[in-house]
Design a protein around this motif. Structure first.
Motif, PDB file in Angstrom:
ATOM      1  N   MET A   1       0.858  -1.203   0.000  1.00  0.00           N
ATOM      2  CA  MET A   1       0.000   0.000   0.000  1.00  0.00           C
ATOM      3  C   MET A   1       0.892   1.251   0.000  1.00  0.00           C
ATOM      4  O   MET A   1       1.874   1.303   0.729  1.00  0.00           O
ATOM      5  CB  MET A   1      -0.886  -0.036   1.250  1.00  0.00           C
ATOM      6  N   THR A   2       0.526   2.237  -0.792  1.00  0.00           N
ATOM      7  CA  THR A   2       1.330   3.457  -0.803  1.00  0.00           C
ATOM      8  C   THR A   2       1.095   4.234   0.488  1.00  0.00           C
ATOM      9  O   THR A   2       0.111   4.029   1.199  1.00  0.00           O
ATOM     10  CB  THR A   2       0.924   4.373  -1.973  1.00  0.00           C
ATOM     11  N   ASP A   3       2.016   5.154   0.779  1.00  0.00           N
ATOM     12  CA  ASP A   3       1.846   5.988   1.973  1.00  0.00           C
ATOM     13  C   ASP A   3       0.542   6.769   1.892  1.00  0.00           C
ATOM     14  O   ASP A   3      -0.148   6.957   2.883  1.00  0.00           O
ATOM     15  CB  ASP A   3       3.008   6.977   2.091  1.00  0.00           C
ATOM     16  N   ALA A   4       0.236   7.257   0.680  1.00  0.00           N
ATOM     17  CA  ALA A   4      -0.974   8.074   0.525  1.00  0.00           C
ATOM     18  C   ALA A   4      -2.213   7.248   0.856  1.00  0.00           C
ATOM     19  O   ALA A   4      -3.115   7.710   1.557  1.00  0.00           O
ATOM     20  CB  ALA A   4      -1.051   8.626  -0.896  1.00  0.00           C
ATOM     21  N   LEU A   5      -2.247   6.025   0.353  1.00  0.00           N
ATOM     22  CA  LEU A   5      -3.418   5.184   0.641  1.00  0.00           C
ATOM     23  C   LEU A   5      -3.503   4.850   2.123  1.00  0.00           C
ATOM     24  O   LEU A   5      -4.589   4.848   2.708  1.00  0.00           O
ATOM     25  CB  LEU A   5      -3.340   3.886  -0.167  1.00  0.00           C
ATOM     26  N   ALA A   6      -2.352   4.600   2.730  1.00  0.00           N
ATOM     27  CA  ALA A   6      -2.348   4.284   4.169  1.00  0.00           C
ATOM     28  C   ALA A   6      -2.914   5.464   4.943  1.00  0.00           C
ATOM     29  O   ALA A   6      -3.707   5.287   5.874  1.00  0.00           O
ATOM     30  CB  ALA A   6      -0.930   3.955   4.626  1.00  0.00           C
ATOM     31  N   LEU A   7      -2.552   6.681   4.549  1.00  0.00           N
ATOM     32  CA  LEU A   7      -3.080   7.865   5.222  1.00  0.00           C
ATOM     33  C   LEU A   7      -4.589   7.975   5.046  1.00  0.00           C
ATOM     34  O   LEU A   7      -5.334   8.211   5.994  1.00  0.00           O
ATOM     35  CB  LEU A   7      -2.424   9.129   4.652  1.00  0.00           C
ATOM     36  N   LEU A   8      -5.034   7.801   3.814  1.00  0.00           N
ATOM     37  CA  LEU A   8      -6.466   7.926   3.544  1.00  0.00           C
ATOM     38  C   LEU A   8      -7.266   6.877   4.315  1.00  0.00           C
ATOM     39  O   LEU A   8      -8.381   7.138   4.761  1.00  0.00           O
ATOM     40  CB  LEU A   8      -6.735   7.797   2.046  1.00  0.00           C
ATOM     41  N   LYS A   9      -6.669   5.707   4.476  1.00  0.00           N
ATOM     42  CA  LYS A   9      -7.384   4.622   5.154  1.00  0.00           C
ATOM     43  C   LYS A   9      -7.371   4.760   6.673  1.00  0.00           C
ATOM     44  O   LYS A   9      -8.101   4.046   7.355  1.00  0.00           O
ATOM     45  CB  LYS A   9      -6.768   3.272   4.777  1.00  0.00           C
ATOM     46  N   THR A  10      -6.528   5.613   7.194  1.00  0.00           N
ATOM     47  CA  THR A  10      -6.424   5.691   8.662  1.00  0.00           C
ATOM     48  C   THR A  10      -6.932   7.017   9.229  1.00  0.00           C
ATOM     49  O   THR A  10      -6.908   7.206  10.439  1.00  0.00           O
ATOM     50  CB  THR A  10      -4.966   5.479   9.130  1.00  0.00           C
ATOM     51  N   ARG A  11      -7.406   7.925   8.383  1.00  0.00           N
ATOM     52  CA  ARG A  11      -7.940   9.178   8.947  1.00  0.00           C
ATOM     53  C   ARG A  11      -9.117   8.859   9.844  1.00  0.00           C
ATOM     54  O   ARG A  11      -9.962   8.049   9.515  1.00  0.00           O
ATOM     55  CB  ARG A  11      -8.405  10.137   7.843  1.00  0.00           C
ATOM     56  N   ARG A  12      -9.155   9.504  10.980  1.00  0.00           N
ATOM     57  CA  ARG A  12     -10.209   9.282  11.954  1.00  0.00           C
ATOM     58  C   ARG A  12     -10.420  10.583  12.695  1.00  0.00           C
ATOM     59  O   ARG A  12      -9.465  11.305  12.973  1.00  0.00           O
ATOM     60  CB  ARG A  12      -9.679   8.202  12.894  1.00  0.00           C
ATOM     61  N   SER A  13     -11.635  10.901  13.027  1.00  0.00           N
ATOM     62  CA  SER A  13     -11.881  12.101  13.824  1.00  0.00           C
ATOM     63  C   SER A  13     -11.495  11.853  15.264  1.00  0.00           C
ATOM     64  O   SER A  13     -11.730  10.770  15.788  1.00  0.00           O
ATOM     65  CB  SER A  13     -13.360  12.468  13.761  1.00  0.00           C
ATOM     66  N   VAL A  14     -10.926  12.856  15.881  1.00  0.00           N
ATOM     67  CA  VAL A  14     -10.636  12.809  17.321  1.00  0.00           C
ATOM     68  C   VAL A  14     -11.361  13.996  17.954  1.00  0.00           C
ATOM     69  O   VAL A  14     -11.228  15.133  17.502  1.00  0.00           O
ATOM     70  CB  VAL A  14      -9.111  12.885  17.589  1.00  0.00           C
ATOM     71  N   LYS A  15     -12.162  13.715  18.970  1.00  0.00           N
ATOM     72  CA  LYS A  15     -12.992  14.755  19.604  1.00  0.00           C
ATOM     73  C   LYS A  15     -12.115  15.862  20.199  1.00  0.00           C
ATOM     74  O   LYS A  15     -11.013  15.598  20.674  1.00  0.00           O
ATOM     75  CB  LYS A  15     -13.845  14.139  20.721  1.00  0.00           C
ATOM     76  N   PRO A  16     -12.645  17.090  20.218  1.00  0.00           N
ATOM     77  CA  PRO A  16     -11.819  18.232  20.642  1.00  0.00           C
ATOM     78  C   PRO A  16     -11.207  18.080  22.033  1.00  0.00           C
ATOM     79  O   PRO A  16     -10.066  18.475  22.236  1.00  0.00           O
ATOM     80  CB  PRO A  16     -12.784  19.416  20.616  1.00  0.00           C
ATOM     81  N   ASP A  17     -11.951  17.481  22.980  1.00  0.00           N
ATOM     82  CA  ASP A  17     -11.369  17.404  24.332  1.00  0.00           C
ATOM     83  C   ASP A  17     -10.280  16.343  24.436  1.00  0.00           C
ATOM     84  O   ASP A  17      -9.630  16.213  25.471  1.00  0.00           O
ATOM     85  CB  ASP A  17     -12.456  17.206  25.401  1.00  0.00           C
ATOM     86  N   GLN A  18     -10.060  15.604  23.347  1.00  0.00           N
ATOM     87  CA  GLN A  18      -8.946  14.645  23.341  1.00  0.00           C
ATOM     88  C   GLN A  18      -7.747  15.176  22.558  1.00  0.00           C
ATOM     89  O   GLN A  18      -6.744  14.489  22.400  1.00  0.00           O
ATOM     90  CB  GLN A  18      -9.400  13.328  22.707  1.00  0.00           C
ATOM     91  N   LEU A  19      -7.884  16.394  22.054  1.00  0.00           N
ATOM     92  CA  LEU A  19      -6.798  16.990  21.275  1.00  0.00           C
ATOM     93  C   LEU A  19      -5.925  17.813  22.212  1.00  0.00           C
ATOM     94  O   LEU A  19      -6.421  18.674  22.928  1.00  0.00           O
ATOM     95  CB  LEU A  19      -7.368  17.889  20.172  1.00  0.00           C
ATOM     96  N   SER A  20      -4.625  17.556  22.179  1.00  0.00           N
ATOM     97  CA  SER A  20      -3.749  18.307  23.070  1.00  0.00           C
ATOM     98  C   SER A  20      -2.770  19.144  22.258  1.00  0.00           C
ATOM     99  O   SER A  20      -2.684  19.028  21.033  1.00  0.00           O
ATOM    100  CB  SER A  20      -3.008  17.345  24.006  1.00  0.00           C
ATOM    101  N   GLY A  21      -2.021  19.985  22.986  1.00  0.00           N
ATOM    102  CA  GLY A  21      -1.030  20.835  22.347  1.00  0.00           C
ATOM    103  C   GLY A  21       0.301  20.114  22.275  1.00  0.00           C
ATOM    104  O   GLY A  21       0.388  18.940  22.614  1.00  0.00           O
ATOM    105  N   PRO A  22       1.357  20.756  21.839  1.00  0.00           N
ATOM    106  CA  PRO A  22       1.330  22.140  21.365  1.00  0.00           C
ATOM    107  C   PRO A  22       0.583  22.288  20.040  1.00  0.00           C
ATOM    108  O   PRO A  22       0.433  21.315  19.305  1.00  0.00           O
ATOM    109  CB  PRO A  22       2.825  22.481  21.189  1.00  0.00           C
TER     110      PRO A  22
END
Ligand SMILES: Cc1cc2nc3c(=O)[nH]c(=O)nc-3n(C[C@H](O)[C@H](O)[C@H](O)COP(=O)(O)O)c2cc1C
Length: 189
Positions: A1-22
């Motif tokens: 699998m190409t890197d691009a396909l791997a990226l497209l296949k693994t995108r997932r939303s992460v809820k805002p309160d689970q997003l950290s900095g920086p």
């Protein structure tokens, strides 16, 4: 699998309160916004724009959201008002994608809105490709006239969504995806 396909296949939303900095670096944010602007656009009308909420400006924007909330719900508790004030501060950076259709005899407003949705999706993908996590939300305030005015939207504009961007350690669990058999048909006359 190409890197691009791997990226497209693994995108997932992460809820805002689970997003950290920086927060994303300025360079990375510019890269994401540049990719967001690189979408199909019938007539090359550029019928969308972006508003970045970062640093302390997230709470300033939150104050406008809280004020609209208080106007809608005069009996709102202090906790609710605090939550609304903090809404855009949950993630290190938030980008509002604004649909800004232009007058056109040829290109329907619908197509211009679709182009804006593609911009929001590109933003999610670019964030993922750069190693960040993100989530596309509208929540109640995207449709609130007082908030729209406070954030500088004109009468013909509306929010496509608020893309929350940050970092997430680990790999978010995937959710069930539709079976192709349920959503794909093959046309036969
Ligand atoms: C236009 C639009 C608005 C959305 N608004 C919300 C929202 O306000 N709240 C929410 O929980 N999810 C919202 N979502 C859904 C999430 O962005 C996300 O798609 C969902 O959590 C599924 O995760 P996934 O992207 O990994 O499939 C919205 C999606 C779209 C396309």
């Amino acid at each position: 699998m190409t890197d691009a396909l791997a990226l497209l296949k693994t995108r997932r939303s992460v809820k805002p309160d689970q997003l950290s900095g920086p927060p994303p670096t300025a360079e990375d944010l510019d890269t994401m916004l540049g990719i967001a602007a690189r979408v199909p656009d019938h007539g090359k009308l550029v019928p969308w724009r972006f508003i970045v909420f970062e640093g302390d400006h997230r709470e300033e924007a939150g104050a406008a959201i809280a004020s609209a909330y208080a106007a809608k719900y005069p009996d709102a508790s202090g906790d609710q008002i605090y939550f609304e004030t903090n809404r855009l501060a949950r993630a290190p950076v938030v980008v509002a994608v604004v649909s800004s259709p232009v007058e056109s005899q040829k290109i329907p407003a619908w197509e211009q809105q679709l182009s804006g949705a593609a911009a929001a999706q590109n933003l999610l993908l670019a964030a993922h490709a750069l190693g960040y996590a993100a989530c596309w939300l509208t929540e109640w305030f995207a449709y609130d006239a007082q908030v729209m005015r406070a954030f500088g939207l004109e009468e013909h504009e509306r929010f496509i969504g608020f893309v929350h961007i940050g970092r997430f350690a680990g790999t978010p669990e995937d959710r069930a995806r539709p079976a192709l058999a349920d959503i794909v048909t093959r046309f036969e006359a």
